[in-house]
Write a protein that holds these residues in place. Structure first.
Motif, PDB file in Angstrom:
ATOM      1  N   ASP A 181       8.238   5.185  34.190  1.00  0.00           N
ATOM      2  CA  ASP A 181       7.136   5.418  33.264  1.00  0.00           C
ATOM      3  C   ASP A 181       6.038   6.174  34.004  1.00  0.00           C
ATOM      4  N   VAL A 182       6.091   7.498  33.916  1.00  0.00           N
ATOM      5  CA  VAL A 182       5.114   8.338  34.601  1.00  0.00           C
ATOM      6  C   VAL A 182       4.510   9.322  33.600  1.00  0.00           C
ATOM      7  N   ALA A 183       3.362   9.879  33.982  1.00  0.00           N
ATOM      8  CA  ALA A 183       2.681  10.820  33.090  1.00  0.00           C
ATOM      9  C   ALA A 183       3.463  12.123  32.946  1.00  0.00           C
ATOM     10  N   VAL A 184       4.087  12.579  34.046  1.00  0.00           N
ATOM     11  CA  VAL A 184       4.785  13.861  34.045  1.00  0.00           C
ATOM     12  C   VAL A 184       6.171  13.670  34.648  1.00  0.00           C
ATOM     13  N   ALA A 185       7.203  13.622  33.796  1.00  0.00           N
ATOM     14  CA  ALA A 185       8.586  13.426  34.250  1.00  0.00           C
ATOM     15  C   ALA A 185       9.305  14.772  34.265  1.00  0.00           C
ATOM     16  N   LEU A 186       9.566  15.266  35.483  1.00  0.00           N
ATOM     17  CA  LEU A 186      10.193  16.575  35.655  1.00  0.00           C
ATOM     18  C   LEU A 186      11.400  16.462  36.576  1.00  0.00           C
ATOM     19  N   ASN A 187      12.222  15.456  36.334  1.00  0.00           N
ATOM     20  CA  ASN A 187      13.325  15.179  37.263  1.00  0.00           C
ATOM     21  C   ASN A 187      14.724  15.309  36.676  1.00  0.00           C
ATOM     22  N   THR A 188      14.858  15.504  35.371  1.00  0.00           N
ATOM     23  CA  THR A 188      16.201  15.511  34.786  1.00  0.00           C
ATOM     24  C   THR A 188      16.533  16.793  34.023  1.00  0.00           C
ATOM     25  N   ASN A 189      15.740  17.835  34.194  1.00  0.00           N
ATOM     26  CA  ASN A 189      16.024  19.149  33.601  1.00  0.00           C
ATOM     27  C   ASN A 189      16.099  19.112  32.081  1.00  0.00           C
TER      28      ASN A 189
ATOM     29  N   LEU B 274       4.047  12.726  45.268  1.00  0.00           N
ATOM     30  CA  LEU B 274       3.957  13.270  43.914  1.00  0.00           C
ATOM     31  C   LEU B 274       4.080  12.149  42.885  1.00  0.00           C
ATOM     32  N   LEU B 275       4.995  11.223  43.141  1.00  0.00           N
ATOM     33  CA  LEU B 275       5.156  10.093  42.224  1.00  0.00           C
ATOM     34  C   LEU B 275       3.879   9.270  42.162  1.00  0.00           C
ATOM     35  N   ASP B 276       3.242   9.060  43.311  1.00  0.00           N
ATOM     36  CA  ASP B 276       1.984   8.312  43.343  1.00  0.00           C
ATOM     37  C   ASP B 276       0.902   9.010  42.528  1.00  0.00           C
ATOM     38  N   GLN B 277       1.039  10.331  42.391  1.00  0.00           N
ATOM     39  CA  GLN B 277       0.092  11.104  41.584  1.00  0.00           C
ATOM     40  C   GLN B 277       0.534  11.216  40.124  1.00  0.00           C
ATOM     41  N   GLY B 278       1.634  10.536  39.776  1.00  0.00           N
ATOM     42  CA  GLY B 278       2.096  10.529  38.393  1.00  0.00           C
ATOM     43  C   GLY B 278       3.040  11.647  38.024  1.00  0.00           C
ATOM     44  N   VAL B 279       3.627  12.310  39.043  1.00  0.00           N
ATOM     45  CA  VAL B 279       4.561  13.410  38.791  1.00  0.00           C
ATOM     46  C   VAL B 279       5.909  13.057  39.405  1.00  0.00           C
ATOM     47  N   LEU B 280       6.933  12.958  38.576  1.00  0.00           N
ATOM     48  CA  LEU B 280       8.277  12.598  39.044  1.00  0.00           C
ATOM     49  C   LEU B 280       9.156  13.839  39.114  1.00  0.00           C
TER      50      LEU B 280
END
Length: 367
Positions: A29-37, A327-333
């Motif tokens: 549960d993150v603000a910006v999920a950019l890990n699964t294309n 990056l995850l700590d900043q809400g970006v995965l």
């Protein structure tokens, strides 16, 4: 967790499954999920309405099995791909992973092998294992490129029953030249091998990048796979498909489960194809954000690969795992793809891309 693993190992598993881990990217549960294309743009409302209307009609007949041959969908997919294809050339299943699984069930299996060139899509060896097919890890150059000469040489050396070429490649994002596909197909003739070109990200390719669809005519052992999960923004619908000679689709019918493609899936895909222009309108924006990521990562002193997909593979950081966590700590995965010194990020919306770039810059300034 360890107790569950002990119980798992106590089951009479097939030996080749012991010690394996299931495929899966973190779902956090993150603000910006950019890990699964995924295509992070929401499905446009006109398409939502069209899907709702078609699925509603299908719902009234769910007491009956769906069209086993999904002829209307195959016809629509052929029209979308063009290249002179007809419904006889098309096949579909629940995501391109099931497509690949069906192909290996048909042409792979015990005593047979599949060759792909690593690093590449991490599901290939898992699909091989699940179908009892030996996976052969072909080699790329140090910069992860693959030449026609090298690929053909490895095919002749290993004589696999199936070859999978990922283009654009995941996780590196680069497309193969058609010379590679042609050389591999020619080399595979010596062992009567099937050649698959996985074009899951084809719609995101840079201008002028050719598709292996142009090579299908006269090549009965060539299969080009596609998906509606990426450019069509339908990852949740699970619809993959391939184009090949009609005899290949006939071969797949020997292993497919009865009525494997539900009436709801068929209705959803048909509605999406009827509105392909609306759905694909986000592709150019995604490509713009992808190129923006490449340009800005270069500016920040990192080493991104030029990409033909909706993601960017990059290196040049001192500690990739540390950057991933920061990056995850900043809400970006983003995605740790298990390649030393490298990470992969999906090109999202403009706001998501801005958040990612700001997080990277913030991390680098802390170093």
């Amino acid at each position: 967790m360890s107790q569950n693993l002990d119980r798992l190992e106590a089951l009479p598993l097939r030996e080749n499954l012991r010690g394996m881990s299931p495929y899966g990217a973190p779902q956090l549960d993150v603000a910006v999920a950019l890990n699964t294309n995924e295509n992070t743009h929401p499905v446009p409302q006109p398409v939502v309405d069209a899907i709702t209307e078609r699925v509603s009609r299908a719902a009234g007949q769910l007491n009956r099995y769906p069209d086993r041959e999904f002829t209307e969908l195959r016809t629509a997919l052929a029209a979308y791909l063009d290249h002179g294809l007809t419904a006889d050339n098309l096949w579909a299943a629940n995501g391109s992973n099931e497509i690949l699984q069906q192909i290996l069930q048909t042409f792979g299996g015990p005593g047979r092998s599949v060759l792909s060139f690593v690093p590449t899509y991490s599901m290939y060896p898992l699909l091989a294992s699940g179908t009892g097919t030996k996976f052969i890890a072909g080699q790329r150059a140090e910069d992860f490129t693959l030449t026609a000469e090298s690929a053909a040489k490895q095919v002749r050396e290993h004589k696999p029953d199936v070859v999978i070429l990922c283009s654009p490649n995941n996780p590196t994002g680069t497309a193969l030249g058609l010379d590679v596909v042609e050389a591999v197909y020619e080399a595979a003739e010596e062992s009567n091998s099937m050649v698959i070109v996985d074009e899951a990200y084809a719609e995101f390719a840079r201008f002028g990048t050719p598709s292996a669809l142009t090579l299908l005519e006269g090549r009965p052992r060539l299969i080009v796979t596609r998906t509606m999960s990426k450019a069509f923004a339908l990852a949740g619908a699970r619809l993959g498909y391939f184009a090949a000679a009609p005899e290949v689709t006939d071969a797949i019918r020997l292993v497919r489960l009865p009525y494997h493609l539900s009436a709801v899936s068929q209705a959803t895909a048909l509605a999406a194809l009827e509105h392909s222009d609306v759905l694909l309108s986000t592709v150019e924006d995604i490509k713009m954000q992808r190129d923006r990521i490449v340009d800005n990562l270069k500016r920040l002193g990192l080493e991104p690969a030029e990409s033909d997909s909706n993601f960017v593979f990059y290196g040049g950081m001192e500690n990739a795992q540390q950057m991933w966590q920061n990056l995850l700590d900043q809400g970006v995965l983003v995605r740790d793809v298990g390649i030393a010194g490298h990470l992969r990020v999906t090109a999202g919306t403009e706001d998501e891309t801005t958040a990612f770039l700001a997080a990277v810059e913030n991390y680098l300034q802390q170093k």
